[in-house]
Design an enzyme around this catalytic site. Sequence first.
Site, PDB file in Angstrom:
ATOM      1  N   ARG A  70      47.832  47.740  12.037  1.00 22.36           N
ATOM      2  CA  ARG A  70      46.611  47.166  12.591  1.00 22.36           C
ATOM      3  C   ARG A  70      46.500  47.644  14.034  1.00 22.36           C
ATOM      4  NH1 ARG A  70      45.914  41.583  15.410  1.00 22.36           N
ATOM      5  NH2 ARG A  70      43.708  41.781  15.894  1.00 22.36           N
ATOM      6  N   HIS A 108      39.378  44.392  20.760  1.00 21.65           N
ATOM      7  CA  HIS A 108      40.558  43.668  21.245  1.00 21.65           C
ATOM      8  C   HIS A 108      40.494  43.678  22.778  1.00 21.65           C
ATOM      9  CE1 HIS A 108      44.772  42.380  19.794  1.00 21.65           C
ATOM     10  NE2 HIS A 108      44.730  42.069  21.080  1.00 21.65           N
ATOM     11  N   GLU A 122      40.774  37.228  18.584  1.00 22.15           N
ATOM     12  CA  GLU A 122      40.962  36.056  19.440  1.00 22.15           C
ATOM     13  C   GLU A 122      39.809  35.802  20.410  1.00 22.15           C
ATOM     14  OE1 GLU A 122      44.785  35.822  21.327  1.00 22.15           O
ATOM     15  OE2 GLU A 122      45.856  35.710  19.434  1.00 22.15           O
ATOM     16  N   ASN A 172      46.540  34.660  14.045  1.00 22.33           N
ATOM     17  CA  ASN A 172      47.602  35.032  14.986  1.00 22.33           C
ATOM     18  C   ASN A 172      48.437  33.786  15.253  1.00 22.33           C
ATOM     19  OD1 ASN A 172      46.396  37.509  15.010  1.00 22.33           O
ATOM     20  ND2 ASN A 172      45.652  37.398  17.114  1.00 22.33           N
ATOM     21  N   TYR A 174      51.867  32.044  16.852  1.00 23.66           N
ATOM     22  CA  TYR A 174      53.031  32.119  17.730  1.00 23.66           C
ATOM     23  C   TYR A 174      53.728  30.772  17.799  1.00 23.66           C
ATOM     24  CZ  TYR A 174      51.500  36.800  18.860  1.00 23.66           C
ATOM     25  OH  TYR A 174      51.155  38.126  18.753  1.00 23.66           O
ATOM     26  N   GLU A 201      49.006  38.565  13.400  1.00 23.59           N
ATOM     27  CA  GLU A 201      50.000  38.706  14.469  1.00 23.59           C
ATOM     28  C   GLU A 201      51.017  37.583  14.348  1.00 23.59           C
ATOM     29  OE1 GLU A 201      48.657  38.893  18.546  1.00 23.59           O
ATOM     30  OE2 GLU A 201      46.955  40.176  18.008  1.00 23.59           O
TER      31      GLU A 201
HETATM   32  C1  NOJ Z   1      47.684  37.768  20.985  1.00 20.93           C
HETATM   33  C2  NOJ Z   1      46.904  38.975  21.419  1.00 20.93           C
HETATM   34  O1  NOJ Z   1      45.997  39.350  20.424  1.00 20.93           O
HETATM   35  C3  NOJ Z   1      47.783  40.133  21.821  1.00 20.93           C
HETATM   36  O2  NOJ Z   1      46.991  41.076  22.463  1.00 20.93           O
HETATM   37  C4  NOJ Z   1      48.939  39.647  22.670  1.00 20.93           C
HETATM   38  O3  NOJ Z   1      49.691  40.691  23.199  1.00 20.93           O
HETATM   39  C5  NOJ Z   1      49.799  38.727  21.840  1.00 20.93           C
HETATM   40  N1  NOJ Z   1      48.992  37.591  21.440  1.00 20.93           N
HETATM   41  C6  NOJ Z   1      51.026  38.195  22.570  1.00 20.93           C
HETATM   42  O4  NOJ Z   1      50.626  37.409  23.627  1.00 20.93           O
END
Ligand code: NOJ
Length: 449
Positions: free
Chosen positions: A77, A121, A166, A301, A303, A354
């Site tokens: 991607r 992006h 995002e 995404n 985290y 992500e």
């Molecule tokens: C989300 C973002 O899309 C990406 O650009 C970023 O580097 C990562 N999170 C980590 O923060």
Amino acid sequence: MSGFPKDFIWGAACASYQCEGGWDADGKGANIWDDFCHEIEGHHIFDGTSGDTACDSYHRFREDVALMKAHNIRAYRFSVSWARVIPQGTGPVNEAGLAYYDALIDELLANGIEPMVTLYHWDLPSALQDRGGWLNREIVDAFANYAELLAKRFKGRVTKFMTINEPQCIAQLGYGSGEHAPGLKLGEEKVAQVFHHLCLAHSAAYRAIKAACGKDVQVGAVSCGRLCYPQKDTPENREAAYRASFQLMEKNWAFTFSIFLDPLCLRRYDESAPEAVRRFAATIDPADWDLMEKPDFIGINVYQGYMVDESGAPVELYPGFPRTAIKWAVTPKVMHYGPLNVIRRYGLPVYISENGVSCNDRVHLDGKVHDPNRIDFLHRYLLELRKAVDEGADVRGYLHWSFLDNFEWSQGYTERFGLVYVDYRTCERVPKDSARWYAEVSANNGTNL
Ligand code: NOJ
């Protein structure tokens, strides 16, 4: 236990500004991140750096693709730099810029790696920012024309596009807090207006890509936001986590899935919308709601997640709770409940577009990069993802963030998210232990977890 489906995609992700470099190469126009980083007065970037060279993937993409192949990456991607292909955002096209993406796509395909293309992006052409950027509704048509250009050019080679990455960061960090380019600090109603234009732009691009490539091409949208997971695995607590995930809180409403995906998929704002969003919503032309296009899939995404109790109230983390180098909490359970809840609300298939972790990686005495923390993080998150799949979640793939260490926005080069270490003095690439570990997961479709 059924495990990951046979055609599950194990891939990796990155974005143009974060890895390409070549910031003024071959006719590329300037974008807002070039400007933001070059503006020394503002000291916007923690270590004073920029993406001018980054990983130099603009020149080294063949080496990158070879490394991907060696590590069983099945899909990549990446995002297109709008100003590389249309230097002013609208108008004349830069053939050399398009040729770069042609070559990247061809190299991926020749190596059996599926290209998945993100259109936006965060690196808006500066010329469009000069006209108000995402606050100016004209951007919707500009974005649709850009999407049409790429769709026609990549037709037959790319079957999965993602429009916008995002929107939460674009709107809140770019126009609200000013931590990201273009660095504006505006009120909540302006931030809401940016969201609305992002929704319209996604929708116009969706139609443009379908018109150019036909129905079989899939067009998704990528979101982040506060996903909650239950403290205890009871039906009541699960329900509370679902509700808390999509509620627009008075503060921090911008970092939710609902602020972007409710308009696209449900054609309304959540009833919990705070005052500022409701005030803005009252100014929207009702005909705009009919323009909203539900994506074919959602990129999530993931985290860190947020633990809530049976009433939906946040549970405080204990002192010394595990955290990554960037200080985000390690919360694998979000990978179990997050996808289930997004699918429940929107009824669409998802990709984990992500997921990853920043660690204090370095080259060890033996010349290798040992990153047990990343392997442990990944292992935990993927085990939870498998639980979601086993409960029936339609998750089609997992794209690790990131393949290479790269430019982490306002943190510069201080955060390393890659499976492959990059020495920024030489741009030398050193695959980390986690790259070899992930290669095995991909080869075994996760059965070895
Ligand atoms: C989300 C973002 O899309 C990406 O650009 C970023 O580097 C990562 N999170 C980590 O923060």
